[in-house]
Design a protein around this motif. Structure first.
Motif, PDB file in Angstrom:
ATOM      1  N   GLY A   1     -62.857 -28.290 -15.335  1.00  0.00           N
ATOM      2  CA  GLY A   1     -62.881 -27.978 -16.236  1.00  0.00           C
ATOM      3  C   GLY A   1     -63.985 -27.972 -17.117  1.00  0.00           C
ATOM      4  N   ALA A   2     -65.063 -29.335 -16.467  1.00  0.00           N
ATOM      5  CA  ALA A   2     -65.941 -29.868 -17.038  1.00  0.00           C
ATOM      6  C   ALA A   2     -67.336 -29.182 -16.522  1.00  0.00           C
ATOM      7  N   VAL A   3     -68.397 -28.666 -17.708  1.00  0.00           N
ATOM      8  CA  VAL A   3     -68.945 -28.096 -16.874  1.00  0.00           C
ATOM      9  C   VAL A   3     -70.031 -28.471 -16.687  1.00  0.00           C
ATOM     10  N   ASP A   4     -69.851 -30.327 -16.572  1.00  0.00           N
ATOM     11  CA  ASP A   4     -71.022 -30.783 -15.694  1.00  0.00           C
ATOM     12  C   ASP A   4     -70.447 -32.083 -15.847  1.00  0.00           C
ATOM     13  N   TYR A   5     -71.229 -32.937 -14.376  1.00  0.00           N
ATOM     14  CA  TYR A   5     -71.190 -34.503 -14.245  1.00  0.00           C
ATOM     15  C   TYR A   5     -71.760 -34.967 -13.884  1.00  0.00           C
ATOM     16  N   LEU A   6     -71.778 -35.781 -15.235  1.00  0.00           N
ATOM     17  CA  LEU A   6     -72.954 -36.865 -15.000  1.00  0.00           C
ATOM     18  C   LEU A   6     -73.187 -38.340 -14.178  1.00  0.00           C
TER      19      LEU A   6
ATOM     20  N   GLN B   1     -66.673 -22.606 -15.735  1.00  0.00           N
ATOM     21  CA  GLN B   1     -68.105 -23.501 -14.916  1.00  0.00           C
ATOM     22  C   GLN B   1     -68.511 -22.830 -14.334  1.00  0.00           C
ATOM     23  N   ARG B   2     -70.102 -23.462 -14.414  1.00  0.00           N
ATOM     24  CA  ARG B   2     -71.468 -22.461 -14.434  1.00  0.00           C
ATOM     25  C   ARG B   2     -72.169 -23.692 -13.974  1.00  0.00           C
ATOM     26  N   GLU B   3     -72.749 -23.275 -12.793  1.00  0.00           N
ATOM     27  CA  GLU B   3     -73.294 -24.520 -12.014  1.00  0.00           C
ATOM     28  C   GLU B   3     -74.179 -25.084 -13.068  1.00  0.00           C
ATOM     29  N   ASP B   4     -74.766 -25.847 -13.046  1.00  0.00           N
ATOM     30  CA  ASP B   4     -76.015 -26.928 -13.909  1.00  0.00           C
ATOM     31  C   ASP B   4     -77.079 -25.848 -13.500  1.00  0.00           C
ATOM     32  N   GLY B   5     -77.792 -25.647 -14.159  1.00  0.00           N
ATOM     33  CA  GLY B   5     -79.100 -25.617 -14.012  1.00  0.00           C
ATOM     34  C   GLY B   5     -79.089 -26.824 -12.852  1.00  0.00           C
ATOM     35  N   ASP B   6     -80.995 -26.056 -12.453  1.00  0.00           N
ATOM     36  CA  ASP B   6     -81.511 -26.708 -11.310  1.00  0.00           C
ATOM     37  C   ASP B   6     -82.253 -27.985 -12.106  1.00  0.00           C
ATOM     38  N   ASN B   7     -82.052 -27.799 -13.462  1.00  0.00           N
ATOM     39  CA  ASN B   7     -82.647 -29.937 -13.974  1.00  0.00           C
ATOM     40  C   ASN B   7     -81.925 -30.838 -14.063  1.00  0.00           C
ATOM     41  N   ASN B   8     -81.115 -30.559 -13.790  1.00  0.00           N
ATOM     42  CA  ASN B   8     -80.296 -31.946 -14.474  1.00  0.00           C
ATOM     43  C   ASN B   8     -79.751 -33.129 -13.127  1.00  0.00           C
ATOM     44  N   SER B   9     -80.753 -33.416 -13.093  1.00  0.00           N
ATOM     45  CA  SER B   9     -81.222 -34.448 -11.421  1.00  0.00           C
ATOM     46  C   SER B   9     -79.819 -35.395 -11.251  1.00  0.00           C
ATOM     47  N   SER B  10     -79.248 -35.876 -12.945  1.00  0.00           N
ATOM     48  CA  SER B  10     -78.467 -37.078 -12.406  1.00  0.00           C
ATOM     49  C   SER B  10     -76.890 -36.381 -12.138  1.00  0.00           C
ATOM     50  N   SER B  11     -77.153 -35.149 -12.150  1.00  0.00           N
ATOM     51  CA  SER B  11     -75.443 -34.355 -12.576  1.00  0.00           C
ATOM     52  C   SER B  11     -75.446 -34.321 -11.345  1.00  0.00           C
ATOM     53  N   ALA B  12     -74.199 -33.881 -11.007  1.00  0.00           N
ATOM     54  CA  ALA B  12     -73.490 -34.512  -9.991  1.00  0.00           C
ATOM     55  C   ALA B  12     -73.367 -32.766  -9.338  1.00  0.00           C
ATOM     56  N   ASN B  13     -73.741 -32.022  -9.826  1.00  0.00           N
ATOM     57  CA  ASN B  13     -73.697 -30.400  -9.912  1.00  0.00           C
ATOM     58  C   ASN B  13     -74.589 -29.312  -9.125  1.00  0.00           C
ATOM     59  N   ASN B  14     -75.404 -30.499  -8.469  1.00  0.00           N
ATOM     60  CA  ASN B  14     -75.871 -29.511  -7.837  1.00  0.00           C
ATOM     61  C   ASN B  14     -76.313 -29.577  -7.016  1.00  0.00           C
ATOM     62  N   GLU B  15     -74.966 -28.777  -6.760  1.00  0.00           N
ATOM     63  CA  GLU B  15     -74.360 -28.452  -4.855  1.00  0.00           C
ATOM     64  C   GLU B  15     -73.810 -28.466  -4.729  1.00  0.00           C
ATOM     65  N   GLY B  16     -73.923 -27.636  -2.917  1.00  0.00           N
ATOM     66  CA  GLY B  16     -72.737 -27.006  -2.767  1.00  0.00           C
ATOM     67  C   GLY B  16     -72.800 -25.464  -2.556  1.00  0.00           C
ATOM     68  N   SER B  17     -72.589 -24.844  -1.638  1.00  0.00           N
ATOM     69  CA  SER B  17     -72.669 -23.709  -1.837  1.00  0.00           C
ATOM     70  C   SER B  17     -71.652 -22.945  -3.162  1.00  0.00           C
ATOM     71  N   TRP B  18     -70.910 -23.041  -3.687  1.00  0.00           N
ATOM     72  CA  TRP B  18     -70.225 -22.701  -4.078  1.00  0.00           C
ATOM     73  C   TRP B  18     -71.240 -22.347  -5.668  1.00  0.00           C
ATOM     74  N   ARG B  19     -71.820 -23.506  -5.418  1.00  0.00           N
ATOM     75  CA  ARG B  19     -71.802 -23.214  -7.061  1.00  0.00           C
ATOM     76  C   ARG B  19     -73.497 -22.159  -6.760  1.00  0.00           C
ATOM     77  N   GLY B  20     -73.391 -22.140  -5.478  1.00  0.00           N
ATOM     78  CA  GLY B  20     -74.274 -20.569  -5.298  1.00  0.00           C
ATOM     79  C   GLY B  20     -74.058 -19.395  -6.018  1.00  0.00           C
ATOM     80  N   SER B  21     -72.814 -19.920  -5.494  1.00  0.00           N
ATOM     81  CA  SER B  21     -72.349 -18.003  -5.902  1.00  0.00           C
ATOM     82  C   SER B  21     -71.500 -18.402  -6.642  1.00  0.00           C
ATOM     83  N   ARG B  22     -71.655 -18.853  -7.032  1.00  0.00           N
ATOM     84  CA  ARG B  22     -71.031 -19.227  -9.078  1.00  0.00           C
ATOM     85  C   ARG B  22     -72.619 -18.334  -9.822  1.00  0.00           C
ATOM     86  N   LYS B  23     -72.913 -19.527  -9.116  1.00  0.00           N
ATOM     87  CA  LYS B  23     -75.064 -18.859  -9.767  1.00  0.00           C
ATOM     88  C   LYS B  23     -75.366 -17.513  -9.584  1.00  0.00           C
TER      89      LYS B  23
END
Lengths: 633, 124
Positions: free
Chosen positions: A122-127, A165-187
């Protein structure tokens, strides 16, 4: 060498709050937890540069106690994964459960497994460390997002489920969150929700009774609370306190808990088939339910997979085989069901299952029979809970007797708000004793058709909303509703049938209205069957049913039909609908009202069982012996 | 950052420098001080664990994970590289590799310390 003076000062825009009018996100209260003092110092400095209010902590336990002491003192938590005194994920769970704050995990470890763990916990992001300030600049989005989610949770926001959990926005460069299609769908979902949420907020927030969407996160929190309290000892009040989710009411939790318990039982007894369902629903009286439930459960899972859309669930139901429309729709089926429910079976009478006696029967039936099966799954959806409630209530009412039923059915149990409504309706329809049973009250009161619809709505609203993220069947709940709705629609022919589309929360009376009255009876049967098998099937077969209902109605007490059908129609309380149906079926046979009650419930179950091809455990539901002697059909 | 620092410190160090301003004029030095104090503690623990000869790789890896995290947060790139190697040896259970690599870790760590000391003195 860089000029030290070129720091990122307040005006650097780092915080993103370029407009002076809105300081946000400046002032965001962040709690950062890391046992590494170097990292902690750097993070603190970075966060301060972002104009956040930072509290740093090098021990998870201390962090937790800080959070507990200041429940509303923080907006977001950032925590390292590897800490000596407590695993970061554990802290994450605690925070999510107790404080419901967004938590960002960080670690030098960027392996997929760990990142995934963050996600699932349930983390909202991962840096990934080393964390750069850019990554921290936008953490405020998680706070906003979560608030929106919560808002939507209590909002009547439609089918999109809000997940924490929402995928992180686009700006979290160091976040490991910006990937995966699932994110896309969540978004997408998020966006979708956002769109909906925007409008709803203004209108409904203050008015509507909040509908709880049991998102994955919310449910996780719930489960954590229950586990902490002990599954058997967990009471809604305590769970509510532990969850500490704004907008969540004790009733929400209570109904959710009921469903959850059913679900657990189902899980526990799946292998046994019969044990569980009956257990959960009917105090284990009716073993026949077991198989049904299993079936339902199974189907529900499929449904769950379908997602929340009722339609989908219905379709799934059908696909899953729950809905054996052909068989169901047959008039004969209904008859069979009736026979099955021949009242010889004391079990049925027990009303455990079918509280058909009471207004809640319908609902109860649902629980017992096919719907029951569905329930566990649906449990996520919350529909089950309701049913349960109803059942309980019904059982109480059963004893009352036919007429009493309606009153009895009123559902003393009062499982939840919806239940109450049902009861009320049932009460109203005291004139139609039978009906009350089956249809959760809406039926009972012909006059109260509107009320009923309202009631139903509640149910339906409840049902669909509950999207239990249970692994097994998120969609189940949805499907459950579907069922109910469908049955409502179908069965509700009698009453001013609010047009029940499965998807409608508010029954609209377009189709079934008057036809239903007479047809309700017949419909009831059909609806039952259909619904159990597949709500989707319902819609299609509704017409057939109608005809049948008409047919049946003629045989049956027409008066009752209206009330019953109404219930069906309402579909609002999915639970209700079922109960109604039951009632209808019950009423069909000229036999004792008691029978009728049972019938409804049994019908569903039998229908279900029949469809599944499972021999009913109890003879009462013995499909083989579809001895519908009494069926006037 | 002068040429002497090249290779020893990466862009993360520059990030830290950007955090320094008039309000926090000695931020980088404070962080570096904290780092060396904390990392010395970790090095000690690892030394002791290695001396024991028991080679509890899990435990060693844990220490090194922390050490690596700290080092990377201040941009100590060479130290970080050696840490990674050490962890790799831990992963495969190569005791000798661990010992060897750890010597490298300590060496790079000491070198960095000296360089930063000069660096800060020069910037005073």
């Amino acid at each position: 060498m860089l000029n030290p003076g070129q720091g990122r000062g307040p005006d650097s825009g780092v915080a993103g709050g370029s407009s002076n009018s809105d300081p946000f996100p400046a002032g965001l209260r962040v709690l950062v937890v890391d046992d590494d003092p170097t990292c902690l110092m750097i993070l603190e400095r970075m966060l301060r540069t972002c104009l956040y209010r930072v509290t740093k902590c090098n021990r998870a336990e201390i962090a937790l106690s800080l959070l507990r002491k200041n429940k509303n003192g923080f907006d977001i938590v950032i925590s390292d994964v590897h800490m000596p005194d407590m695993d970061g994920f554990k802290l994450l769970e605690h925070v999510g459960l107790e404080m419901d704050l967004p938590v960002i995990m960080m670690s030098a470890d960027d392996s997929k497994a760990v990142v995934l763990k963050g996600v699932t916990h349930g983390a909202v992001d991962y840096l990934i460390k080393p964390v750069r300030i850019e990554a921290l600049k936008n953490i405020w989005q998680h706070v906003v997002r979560k608030k929106r989610n919560e808002w939507n949770v209590s909002e009547h926001s439609g089918s999109v489920e809000e997940t924490g959990q929402r995928e992180d926005g686009d700006n979290n460069s160091s976040s490991a969150n910006n990937e995966g299609s699932w994110r896309g769908s969540r978004k997408r979902k998020e966006e979708e929700v956002d769109e909906q949420g925007g409008d709803d907020k203004e209108d409904t927030s203050s008015l509507k009774k909040p509908r709880v969407v049991w998102s994955v996160e919310l449910h996780q929190q719930f489960v954590a609370a229950v586990n902490q309290l002990g599954v058997d000892k967990a009471v809604p009040k305590k769970i509510l306190e532990m969850m500490n989710v704004p907008g969540l009411t004790r009733e929400n939790v209570a109904s959710h808990l009921q469903k959850y318990r059913i679900y657990l039982r189902r899980l526990g007894g799946v292998s046994q088939h019969q044990g569980n369902m009956n257990h959960s629903f009917m105090t284990g009286q009716d073993p026949s339910f077991g198989p049904l439930s299993t079936l339902n459960g199974f189907d529900l899972q499929a449904l769950a997979a379908a997602g929340q859309l009722p339609a989908q669930s219905l379709a799934h139901l059908q696909a899953a085989g729950l809905a054996r429309p052909p068989s169901l729709t047959k008039p004969g089926m209904s008859v069979d069901q009736r026979s099955i429910f021949s009242f010889e079976n004391p079990k049925i009478r027990h009303g455990q299952m079918m509280n058909s006696g009471g207004g809640g029967n319908k609902q109860m039936n649902l629980l017992h029979g096919v719907p029951m099966g569905m329930e566990p799954r649906q449990f996520t959806g919350g529909g089950q809970m309701r049913v349960q409630q109803q059942q309980q209530q019904l059982s109480g009412g059963r004893a009352v007797g036919q007429n009493v039923q309606s009153s009895g059915m009123m559902m003393p149990v009062g499982g939840g708000p919806s239940m109450l409504q049902q009861q009320q309706q049932v009460m109203l329809s005291s004139s139609v004793p039978r009906r009350s049973e089956t249809s959760s009250s809406s039926r009972v009161l012909p006059a109260a058709a509107t009320t009923q619809s309202v009631v139903f709505n509640n149910f339906s609203s409840e049902l669909p909303r509950n999207s239990f993220p249970l692994a097994s069947a998120p969609g189940i709940s949805v499907s459950y509703q579907e069922e109910v709705n469908s049955s409502d629609a179908k069965g509700g022919a009698g009453f001013g049938n609010p047009s029940y589309d499965i998807f409608n929360d508010y029954p609209q009376q377009h189709n079934n209205n008057n036809d239903w009255d007479l047809q309700n009876i017949g419909m009831v049967f059909n609806s039952h069957q259909d619904t159990t098998t597949a709500s989707a099937a319902f819609s299609s077969s509704s017409s057939t049913q109608r005809q049948r209902a008409e047919h049946v109605q003629n045989h049956h007490q027409q008066q009752q039909l209206p009330s019953q059908s109404r219930n069906h129609m309402n579909g609002g309380g999915s639970v209700r609908v079922k109960s109604e149906r039951v009632a209808e079926t019950v009423t069909c046979p000229p036999a004792t009202t008691l029978f009728q009650e049972q019938y409804n419930q049994e019908d569903l179950m039998s229908a279900l069982l029949k469809q599944e091809g499972l021999p009913l455990v109890d003879n009462e539901f013995d499909f083989d012996g579809y001895s519908f002697d009494n069926i006037p059909v | 950052m002068g040429k002497c620092m090249q290779g020893f410190l990466d862009e993360q160090f520059m990030e830290l420098e950007e955090l320094q301003d008039d309000v926090n004029p000695n931020f980088v030095e404070e962080v570096a001080t904290l780092y060396f104090k904390d990392s010395a503690r970790l090095i000690n623990s690892i030394d002791q664990a290695l001396e024991r000869g028991s080679f509890d790789f899990n435990r060693l890896d844990n220490y090194m994970h922390q050490f690596k995290g700290s080092s990377s947060s201040i941009g100590a790139s060479k130290v970080k590289t050696e840490c990674t190697m050490f962890r790799e040896y831990c992963r495969v259970g190569n005791a000798e590799g661990c010992l060897r690599t750890f010597q490298q870790v300590k060496k790079e760590h000491a070198t960095l310390r000296k360089k930063l000391e000069h660096y800060f003195q020069a910037s005073q």
